[in-house]
Design a protein around this motif. Structure first.
Motif: not given
Length: 371
Positions: A24-29, A128-129, A160-162, A167-169
């Motif tokens: 989940d994007m929100d939880r990850m950030l 990312s790239g 790492q976050i990027g 990946r999530i997108l």
């Protein structure tokens, strides 16, 4: 390797484990920046997502001082700043100390709340790239400049976050493509089986009414033909909902095509031109579908007017007819009109839907969706 380096390696490993597990994007950030704060000298953090036009969105924050939290982080969400401008101009490539932050200065100037000693921050792009997503900002009390080692740690975390964002997108995109494929498959199956069967029943009933000389039998066949035609119309509408033809060429063309399929003439008026996100387009299309279905079933008219107005922040769609109208009292549910369904779709995108209607004077529906 000294103690600080060992600590940073352990922190990066801990953050990597979180990023690899989270979907989940929100939880990850939020989880990543809290781990960063807990394992470093940084004491506050916030993340902006920034689109191609330079419009920023605050998507995560952790341990902000009261001055920055005031009014739902208004000073972080509104206005411009140097770091976002540099990011948009492609002048920000690595972690950097920000000499002066307009957002922090505005918060300190207008708020009686404590700023927590925060006057400056550091920033680093999330990417990312070659694909960029936004900025990670960090701050600490009474700190104007962060060391090279601290900026290096910030860059490693941002990398790492990027990668996790990408990946999530990609996962979300694959899920959406799978859903579209399943919708298309179901639409084909309905068209090839049930739709063709209903069409055959319609033709058979028409032939039966012509062949028989008994008035009662003729009337029965005509009833069957009428009901089957109604079912056929409903099936075609369902197929449209599963696979909206024309949406690839634009929202208005799709709405117009669906209305014509229902036998409704559409008058269109558009103010402002902007490329809407695909999710916003589909939400508006689904709401318009429900509204057009209601007009065909309940309004008793064959014409409808659509007005679309777009601003840099939201889109307004107005659907108006001059039909029978209806009255909805407080707490009164009318499932056949589908008001709740339209409201739920708008709410899911952070939007609103309102309507005004009067018996004998038609109905007007106003949908506003941010993007």
């Amino acid at each position: 390797m000294d103690m600080e380096q060992q600590s940073n390696v352990a922190l990066l490993k801990e953050i990597a484990e979180l990023l690899n597990e989270e979907t989940d994007m929100d939880r990850m950030l939020k989880g990543a920046i809290w781990k960063l704060l807990n394992g470093s000298a940084f004491e506050a953090a916030w993340i902006f997502f920034i689109d191609s036009e330079g419009k920023h969105q605050l998507v995560a924050q952790a341990n902000l001082p009261p001055a920055l939290q005031k009014n739902d982080c208004r000073h972080l969400k509104k206005g411009g700043c140097w770091c976002v401008k540099r990011y948009h101009d492609a002048d920000l490539e690595k972690a950097s100390n920000i000499i002066a932050c307009q957002r922090i200065e505005n918060a300190m100037a207008s708020a009686a709340e404590d700023s927590g000693g925060i006057t400056h921050h550091a920033t680093v792009p999330l990417q990312s790239g070659n694909e960029r997503f936004g900025l990670l900002n960090i701050a600490a009390p009474d700190t104007q400049r962060f060391s090279k080692e601290e900026l290096a740690l910030l860059e490693s975390v941002a990398f790492q976050i990027g990668s996790a964002i990408k990946r999530i997108l990609l996962t979300k995109q694959e899920q959406e493509l799978a859903l579209v494929k399943e919708r298309n498959r179901l639409a084909r199956d309905l068209h090839d089986s049930v739709n063709q069967l209903l069409f055959s029943v319609t033709l058979t009933a028409r032939g039966g009414s012509v062949m028989s000389e008994d008035p009662e039998i003729q009337e029965t066949f005509r009833d069957i033909q009428h009901l089957t035609q109604e079912a056929l119309n409903e099936m075609r509408a369902l197929i449209w909902q599963l696979r909206p033809k024309g949406l690839e060429t634009g929202l208005l063309e799709a709405i117009k095509g669906y209305a014509e399929m229902l036998g409704l003439a559409v008058e269109l008026k558009v103010t402002g031109v902007v490329q809407l996100p695909s999710r916003t387009e589909e939400t508006l299309f689904r709401i318009a579908q429900e509204a057009l279905n209601n007009i065909r079933k309940h309004a008793g008219v064959s014409e409808v007017r659509l007005y679309m107005s777009m601003t840099p922040s939201d889109v307004l769609l107005v659907i108006k007819d001059e039909g029978h109208g209806f009255v909805v009292g407080e707490g009164l549910a009318i499932p056949s009109i589908g008001i709740q369904s339209m409201r739920d779709r708008a709410k899911a995108e952070g939007g609103t839907i309102d309507w005004s209607s009067e018996i004998g004077k038609g109905t007007e529906i106003l949908i506003r969706i941010p993007y």
